[in-house]
Design a protein around this motif. Structure first.
Motif, PDB file in Angstrom:
ATOM      1  N   ASP A 291       0.839  -1.052   0.039  1.00 49.68           N
ATOM      2  CA  ASP A 291       0.153   0.084  -0.002  1.00 49.68           C
ATOM      3  C   ASP A 291       0.826   1.310   0.014  1.00 49.68           C
ATOM      4  O   ASP A 291       0.456   2.224  -0.583  1.00 49.68           O
ATOM      5  N   ALA A 292       2.007   1.319   0.500  1.00 49.83           N
ATOM      6  CA  ALA A 292       2.925   2.295   0.665  1.00 49.83           C
ATOM      7  C   ALA A 292       3.639   2.559  -0.766  1.00 49.83           C
ATOM      8  O   ALA A 292       3.724   3.685  -1.301  1.00 49.83           O
ATOM      9  N   VAL A 293       3.769   1.329  -1.478  1.00 51.02           N
ATOM     10  CA  VAL A 293       4.273   1.679  -3.142  1.00 51.02           C
ATOM     11  C   VAL A 293       3.094   2.316  -3.773  1.00 51.02           C
ATOM     12  O   VAL A 293       3.559   3.051  -4.494  1.00 51.02           O
ATOM     13  N   LEU A 294       1.812   1.893  -3.509  1.00 49.23           N
ATOM     14  CA  LEU A 294       0.733   2.297  -4.122  1.00 49.23           C
ATOM     15  C   LEU A 294       0.166   3.830  -3.812  1.00 49.23           C
ATOM     16  O   LEU A 294      -0.621   4.463  -4.598  1.00 49.23           O
ATOM     17  N   GLY A 295       0.843   4.221  -2.783  1.00 43.84           N
ATOM     18  CA  GLY A 295       0.445   5.519  -2.204  1.00 43.84           C
ATOM     19  C   GLY A 295      -0.960   5.558  -1.614  1.00 43.84           C
ATOM     20  O   GLY A 295      -1.266   6.409  -1.248  1.00 43.84           O
ATOM     21  N   VAL A 296      -1.289   4.483  -1.074  1.00 42.06           N
ATOM     22  CA  VAL A 296      -2.585   4.259  -0.681  1.00 42.06           C
ATOM     23  C   VAL A 296      -2.380   4.592   1.097  1.00 42.06           C
ATOM     24  O   VAL A 296      -3.266   5.472   1.664  1.00 42.06           O
ATOM     25  N   ARG A 297      -1.622   4.213   1.657  1.00 43.19           N
ATOM     26  CA  ARG A 297      -1.233   4.671   3.104  1.00 43.19           C
ATOM     27  C   ARG A 297       0.304   4.484   3.171  1.00 43.19           C
ATOM     28  O   ARG A 297       0.831   3.841   2.535  1.00 43.19           O
ATOM     29  N   HIS A 298       0.686   5.022   4.644  1.00 42.77           N
ATOM     30  CA  HIS A 298       1.824   4.771   4.799  1.00 42.77           C
ATOM     31  C   HIS A 298       2.260   4.625   6.192  1.00 42.77           C
ATOM     32  O   HIS A 298       2.673   5.438   6.933  1.00 42.77           O
ATOM     33  N   ASP A 299       2.111   3.084   6.888  1.00 48.05           N
ATOM     34  CA  ASP A 299       2.556   2.936   8.016  1.00 48.05           C
ATOM     35  C   ASP A 299       3.456   1.973   8.141  1.00 48.05           C
ATOM     36  O   ASP A 299       3.418   1.020   9.179  1.00 48.05           O
ATOM     37  N   VAL A 300       4.250   1.841   7.159  1.00 46.31           N
ATOM     38  CA  VAL A 300       5.409   1.066   7.243  1.00 46.31           C
ATOM     39  C   VAL A 300       6.516   1.510   8.287  1.00 46.31           C
ATOM     40  O   VAL A 300       6.581   2.604   8.500  1.00 46.31           O
ATOM     41  N   VAL A 301       7.685   0.815   8.509  1.00 48.70           N
ATOM     42  CA  VAL A 301       8.667   1.062   9.334  1.00 48.70           C
ATOM     43  C   VAL A 301       9.619   1.732   8.358  1.00 48.70           C
ATOM     44  O   VAL A 301      10.398   1.246   7.720  1.00 48.70           O
ATOM     45  N   THR A 302       9.617   2.823   8.513  1.00 49.74           N
ATOM     46  CA  THR A 302      10.896   3.782   7.592  1.00 49.74           C
ATOM     47  C   THR A 302      12.089   3.379   7.850  1.00 49.74           C
ATOM     48  O   THR A 302      12.662   3.074   8.792  1.00 49.74           O
ATOM     49  N   MET A 303      12.756   3.595   6.841  1.00 50.72           N
ATOM     50  CA  MET A 303      14.520   3.607   6.901  1.00 50.72           C
ATOM     51  C   MET A 303      15.031   4.499   7.843  1.00 50.72           C
ATOM     52  O   MET A 303      15.845   4.166   8.592  1.00 50.72           O
ATOM     53  N   ARG A 304      14.237   5.595   8.069  1.00 48.63           N
ATOM     54  CA  ARG A 304      14.864   6.395   8.978  1.00 48.63           C
ATOM     55  C   ARG A 304      14.754   5.840  10.398  1.00 48.63           C
ATOM     56  O   ARG A 304      15.427   6.124  11.278  1.00 48.63           O
ATOM     57  N   GLU A 305      13.431   5.414  10.713  1.00 53.20           N
ATOM     58  CA  GLU A 305      13.129   4.735  11.813  1.00 53.20           C
ATOM     59  C   GLU A 305      14.045   3.746  12.181  1.00 53.20           C
ATOM     60  O   GLU A 305      14.654   3.414  13.294  1.00 53.20           O
ATOM     61  N   GLY A 306      14.248   2.910  10.938  1.00 53.93           N
ATOM     62  CA  GLY A 306      15.219   1.588  11.366  1.00 53.93           C
ATOM     63  C   GLY A 306      16.589   2.216  11.670  1.00 53.93           C
ATOM     64  O   GLY A 306      17.238   1.465  12.580  1.00 53.93           O
ATOM     65  N   LEU A 307      16.834   3.186  11.070  1.00 54.02           N
ATOM     66  CA  LEU A 307      18.232   3.669  11.496  1.00 54.02           C
ATOM     67  C   LEU A 307      18.340   4.126  12.879  1.00 54.02           C
ATOM     68  O   LEU A 307      19.460   3.833  13.404  1.00 54.02           O
ATOM     69  N   ARG A 308      17.313   4.749  13.308  1.00 52.23           N
ATOM     70  CA  ARG A 308      17.213   5.269  14.650  1.00 52.23           C
ATOM     71  C   ARG A 308      17.552   4.117  15.615  1.00 52.23           C
ATOM     72  O   ARG A 308      18.066   4.227  16.795  1.00 52.23           O
ATOM     73  N   THR A 309      16.509   3.036  15.201  1.00 49.68           N
ATOM     74  CA  THR A 309      16.807   1.787  16.113  1.00 49.68           C
ATOM     75  C   THR A 309      18.421   1.357  16.397  1.00 49.68           C
ATOM     76  O   THR A 309      18.862   0.912  17.272  1.00 49.68           O
ATOM     77  N   LEU A 310      18.769   1.116  15.093  1.00 49.60           N
ATOM     78  CA  LEU A 310      20.074   0.776  15.140  1.00 49.60           C
ATOM     79  C   LEU A 310      21.189   1.494  15.705  1.00 49.60           C
ATOM     80  O   LEU A 310      22.142   1.070  16.535  1.00 49.60           O
ATOM     81  N   GLU A 311      21.008   3.041  15.894  1.00 52.16           N
ATOM     82  CA  GLU A 311      21.904   3.974  16.555  1.00 52.16           C
ATOM     83  C   GLU A 311      21.705   3.597  18.073  1.00 52.16           C
ATOM     84  O   GLU A 311      22.565   3.394  18.766  1.00 52.16           O
ATOM     85  N   VAL A 312      20.453   3.195  18.582  1.00 53.19           N
ATOM     86  CA  VAL A 312      20.145   2.894  19.875  1.00 53.19           C
ATOM     87  C   VAL A 312      20.848   1.646  20.244  1.00 53.19           C
ATOM     88  O   VAL A 312      21.461   1.426  21.109  1.00 53.19           O
ATOM     89  N   ALA A 313      20.822   0.455  19.336  1.00 50.52           N
ATOM     90  CA  ALA A 313      21.615  -0.598  19.564  1.00 50.52           C
ATOM     91  C   ALA A 313      23.020  -0.415  19.705  1.00 50.52           C
ATOM     92  O   ALA A 313      23.653  -1.102  20.554  1.00 50.52           O
ATOM     93  N   GLU A 314      23.410   0.308  18.850  1.00 50.79           N
ATOM     94  CA  GLU A 314      25.004   0.706  18.946  1.00 50.79           C
ATOM     95  C   GLU A 314      25.105   1.338  20.034  1.00 50.79           C
ATOM     96  O   GLU A 314      26.490   1.191  20.535  1.00 50.79           O
ATOM     97  N   ALA A 315      24.426   2.145  20.645  1.00 47.73           N
ATOM     98  CA  ALA A 315      24.625   2.925  22.061  1.00 47.73           C
ATOM     99  C   ALA A 315      24.617   1.773  23.056  1.00 47.73           C
ATOM    100  O   ALA A 315      25.446   2.233  23.886  1.00 47.73           O
ATOM    101  N   ALA A 316      23.728   0.880  22.957  1.00 44.95           N
ATOM    102  CA  ALA A 316      23.920  -0.213  24.138  1.00 44.95           C
ATOM    103  C   ALA A 316      25.117  -0.761  24.131  1.00 44.95           C
ATOM    104  O   ALA A 316      25.637  -1.158  24.887  1.00 44.95           O
ATOM    105  N   LEU A 317      25.641  -1.236  22.823  1.00 43.85           N
ATOM    106  CA  LEU A 317      26.892  -1.933  22.757  1.00 43.85           C
ATOM    107  C   LEU A 317      28.298  -1.190  23.261  1.00 43.85           C
ATOM    108  O   LEU A 317      28.992  -1.633  23.832  1.00 43.85           O
ATOM    109  N   GLU A 318      28.039   0.362  22.867  1.00 38.46           N
ATOM    110  CA  GLU A 318      28.890   1.164  23.480  1.00 38.46           C
ATOM    111  C   GLU A 318      28.753   1.179  24.948  1.00 38.46           C
ATOM    112  O   GLU A 318      29.900   1.319  25.697  1.00 38.46           O
ATOM    113  N   SER A 319      27.867   1.328  25.469  1.00 42.44           N
ATOM    114  CA  SER A 319      27.627   1.428  27.188  1.00 42.44           C
ATOM    115  C   SER A 319      28.295   0.299  27.638  1.00 42.44           C
ATOM    116  O   SER A 319      29.080   0.416  28.495  1.00 42.44           O
ATOM    117  N   ALA A 320      28.177  -0.901  27.080  1.00 40.85           N
ATOM    118  CA  ALA A 320      28.451  -2.246  27.683  1.00 40.85           C
ATOM    119  C   ALA A 320      30.083  -2.303  27.684  1.00 40.85           C
ATOM    120  O   ALA A 320      30.618  -2.718  28.545  1.00 40.85           O
TER     121      ALA A 320
END
Length: 328
Positions: A291-320
């Motif tokens: 539906d996002a490809v068709l422009g009907v709706r946009h409730d996917v997990v965006t790549m920017r959100e995926g990047l933010r999640t990865l940054e938090v994961a890397e922060a956890a590894l740095e903390s450890a």
């Protein structure tokens, strides 16, 4: 309207499920598959197993699903973005946040739909949980705690438990709370002889003040997938393995036991397990991508959100690694 022409690269443990769901999704036709390692689960269905992403692009596809090992996400993602192909990349977005940023920016600059397969967002228990939180049923939210543990999946070889399993909990926590992480502190352990961590306990705080806690490991014989959200009116417990959602209400009956009557906390109240439709999360995720490809709706997990999640994961590894709390 003609069906969207879809391609799939990676026919391993997760790719085989993507192949099945792509074939079952209305408005989508799986026209090409690729994997340099062949087709170990026999899911090509008569399609030629192409050797690489360039051959997949050459098949003339509108959209693609990337289910290759994490270390190849950057290479494959950038090739698809350059070719103008809308893409869903399995989580995490890439092996490092630097690589993930390149992938996200490539899709954004090309004006393409780029999303990350954080499938827990599409689990019916968590979707029902977020809906009820949005309607105010829990009142003010105090804490979100998750437990995600079980035996080691032999298919994972290129990342540790933080980037593989932990990113599920980081993403779903930020999503149900509708807030971002501001800090994280973590402890990791290496117990299985592999180069990456296989256990982590992480705590953190979100921008809205909610405190969070994650217990994640690959070394438990007991498989557990639980999210607990505690607030002023009680607690929601979501089991994403069974897709059940239970509410534990704060009691409103005054205690007559003098020894504990001075305690200013809460008391046990009613317990309710909700009934709601339970659809396969992967199917719901693919419909959102379509539906996002068709422009009907946009409730996917965006790549920017995926990047933010990865940054938090890397922060956890740095903390450890450093033994300090890391600001995100």
């Amino acid at each position: 309207m003609a069906d969207l022409r879809a391609g799939l690269i990676g026919l391993g443990a997760m790719g085989r499920h993507h192949a099945r769901v792509l074939r079952e999704t209305p408005g989508v036709e799986l026209v090409a598959v690729a994997d340099p390692g062949g087709d170990p689960f026999g899911v090509s269905g008569g399609l030629e197993v192409l050797p690489d992403v360039d051959a997949l692009i050459g098949a003339g596809i509108d959209m693609a699903v990337v289910a290759v090992p994490t270390i190849y996400h950057e290479q494959v993602g950038l090739a698809l973005a350059a070719a103008g192909v809308h893409t869903l990349v399995e989580k995490p977005i890439a092996a490092t946040s630097e690589a993930g940023r390149k992938v996200a920016e490539a899709f954004e600059s090309a004006g393409l739909v780029g999303c990350v397969g954080h499938i827990e967002r599409f689990n019916p228990a968590l979707q029902e949980l977020r809906r009820r939180m949005e309607s105010g049923e829990l009142g003010e939210v105090y804490q979100i705690a998750t437990r995600r543990q079980g035996p080691f999946p032999s298919r994972i070889a290129d990342v540790g438990v933080v980037k593989d399993l932990g990113t599920h909990d980081i993403d779903l926590t930020a999503w149900v709370a509708q807030s971002t992480y501001t800090s994280v502190a973590a402890q990791t352990a290496h117990r299985s002889g592999r180069p990456h961590e296989d256990m982590v306990i992480a705590t953190g705080r979100l921008a809205n003040g909610v405190i969070v806690n994650h217990v994640v490991n690959w070394l438990s014989p007991m498989k557990e997938r639980v999210t607990i959200v505690t607030g002023e009116r009680g607690a929601f417990v979501a089991d994403t393995g069974s897709a059940d959602l239970t509410f534990y209400a704060n009691g409103d009956i005054a205690t007559e036991w003098e020894a504990i009557s001075t305690f200013r906390g809460v008391s046990e109240g009613d317990v309710v397990r909700y009934a709601f439709p339970k659809r396969e999360p992967l199917r719901v995720e693919h419909e959102a991508f379509r539906d996002a490809v068709l422009g009907v709706r946009h409730d996917v997990v965006t790549m920017r959100e995926g990047l933010r999640t990865l940054e938090v994961a890397e922060a956890a590894l740095e903390s450890a690694a450093r033994g300090v709390t890391v600001e995100v």
